[in-house]
Design an enzyme around this catalytic site. Sequence first.
Site, short mmCIF file in Angstrom:
data_model
loop_
_atom_site.label_atom_id
_atom_site.label_comp_id
_atom_site.label_asym_id
_atom_site.label_seq_id
_atom_site.Cartn_x
_atom_site.Cartn_y
_atom_site.Cartn_z
N ASP A 1 1.90 19.07 -4.26
CA ASP A 1 1.96 20.41 -3.66
C ASP A 1 0.64 20.65 -2.94
O ASP A 1 -0.17 19.73 -2.79
CB ASP A 1 2.30 21.48 -4.70
CG ASP A 1 1.20 21.68 -5.73
OD1 ASP A 1 0.10 21.12 -5.55
OD2 ASP A 1 1.45 22.40 -6.72
N GLU A 2 0.40 21.90 -2.52
CA GLU A 2 -0.80 22.12 -1.69
C GLU A 2 -2.10 22.16 -2.49
O GLU A 2 -3.18 22.14 -1.92
CB GLU A 2 -0.65 23.35 -0.78
CG GLU A 2 -0.32 24.67 -1.44
CD GLU A 2 1.08 24.69 -2.06
OE1 GLU A 2 1.21 25.37 -3.09
OE2 GLU A 2 2.00 24.02 -1.57
N GLY A 3 -2.01 22.14 -3.81
CA GLY A 3 -3.22 22.13 -4.64
C GLY A 3 -3.75 20.73 -4.86
O GLY A 3 -3.17 19.74 -4.38
N HIS B 1 -2.01 9.67 -10.25
CA HIS B 1 -3.38 10.12 -10.51
C HIS B 1 -3.85 9.53 -11.83
O HIS B 1 -3.11 9.56 -12.82
CB HIS B 1 -3.42 11.65 -10.55
CG HIS B 1 -4.79 12.20 -10.79
ND1 HIS B 1 -5.75 12.24 -9.81
CD2 HIS B 1 -5.37 12.67 -11.91
CE1 HIS B 1 -6.87 12.73 -10.32
NE2 HIS B 1 -6.66 13.00 -11.59
N GLU C 1 -0.92 2.40 -15.06
CA GLU C 1 -0.40 2.92 -13.78
C GLU C 1 0.61 1.95 -13.17
O GLU C 1 1.62 2.37 -12.61
CB GLU C 1 -1.55 3.11 -12.79
CG GLU C 1 -2.49 4.25 -13.12
CD GLU C 1 -3.56 4.41 -12.05
OE1 GLU C 1 -3.23 4.44 -10.86
OE2 GLU C 1 -4.75 4.49 -12.41
N MET D 1 -6.63 8.28 -0.29
CA MET D 1 -7.81 9.09 -0.63
C MET D 1 -8.14 10.18 0.40
O MET D 1 -9.30 10.50 0.61
CB MET D 1 -9.03 8.17 -0.82
CG MET D 1 -8.86 7.13 -1.91
SD MET D 1 -8.42 7.82 -3.52
CE MET D 1 -10.02 8.39 -4.04
C1 GRF Z 1 -5.56 4.42 -8.78
O1 GRF Z 1 -6.28 4.59 -9.95
C2 GRF Z 1 -4.79 5.69 -8.46
O2 GRF Z 1 -4.34 6.36 -9.58
C3 GRF Z 1 -5.84 6.50 -7.76
O3 GRF Z 1 -6.57 5.59 -6.99
C4 GRF Z 1 -6.48 4.30 -7.57
C5 GRF Z 1 -5.92 3.40 -6.51
O4 GRF Z 1 -5.90 2.05 -6.88
N1 GRF Z 1 -5.23 7.58 -7.02
P1 GRF Z 1 -5.03 1.02 -6.02
O5 GRF Z 1 -5.45 1.16 -4.56
O6 GRF Z 1 -3.59 1.34 -6.22
O7 GRF Z 1 -5.39 -0.34 -6.55
#
Ligand code: GRF
Length: 197
Positions: free
Chosen positions: A148-150, A116, A181, A97
């Site tokens: 990338d940088e964005g 994401h 995910e 983050m």
């Molecule tokens: C996930 O939803 C990921 O896509 C986002 O942050 C969340 C992280 O969850 N970037 P975790 O730490 O993998 O459980």
Amino acid sequence: MAQPQRLVVLISGRGSNMEALLQAAQRRRWAARWGAQVVAVLSNRPQAQGLQVAAQHGVATEVVDHQAYPSREAFDAALAQAIDAHQPTLVLLAGFMRVLGAGFVARYQGRLLNIHPSLLPAFAGLNTHARALQAGCEVAGATVHWVDEGLDSGAIVAQAVVPVLPADTPETLGQRVLAAEHRLYPRAVERLLAAGL
Ligand code: GRF
């Protein structure tokens, strides 16, 4: 066998995507098939739950606490040093983050992936599930992309789609997307490994 593939995963919290990667690596024999191994899990937060999960899997962990550095540049440099010690072929952001500076991104260009929780390019940034509901989306999902940088703007590697249900809240939608995910990220990495990166 080709060059060994050394994977470094960066987290900030729970680490469930990281765990999905570790489980897939084991279950699908990434080491035997592609010489691929998660060699380290790095966190910018000392309290990240995922650090314990990684240690339980026998993976080396390390903290580079962003609060210990006076600037983003100083943090990025310390993080890069910690990453480079593991000589990774791929760096996988998994719920990491912190926004990374242009210099950092350039250093790992073509080796830096992120996951994401939206169907990019829709809903870059935070609060993706609430925004998808607000917009009236009928589908939602997740994206694995090159960094990338964005902000969440790099080329798309793979996506997963889930339905939005009438009674969804950001939480219920978020759980459905998170489950997707956990299948998507390992699949995307595996596809890159199979293609020789
Ligand atoms: C996930 O939803 C990921 O896509 C986002 O942050 C969340 C992280 O969850 N970037 P975790 O730490 O993998 O459980």
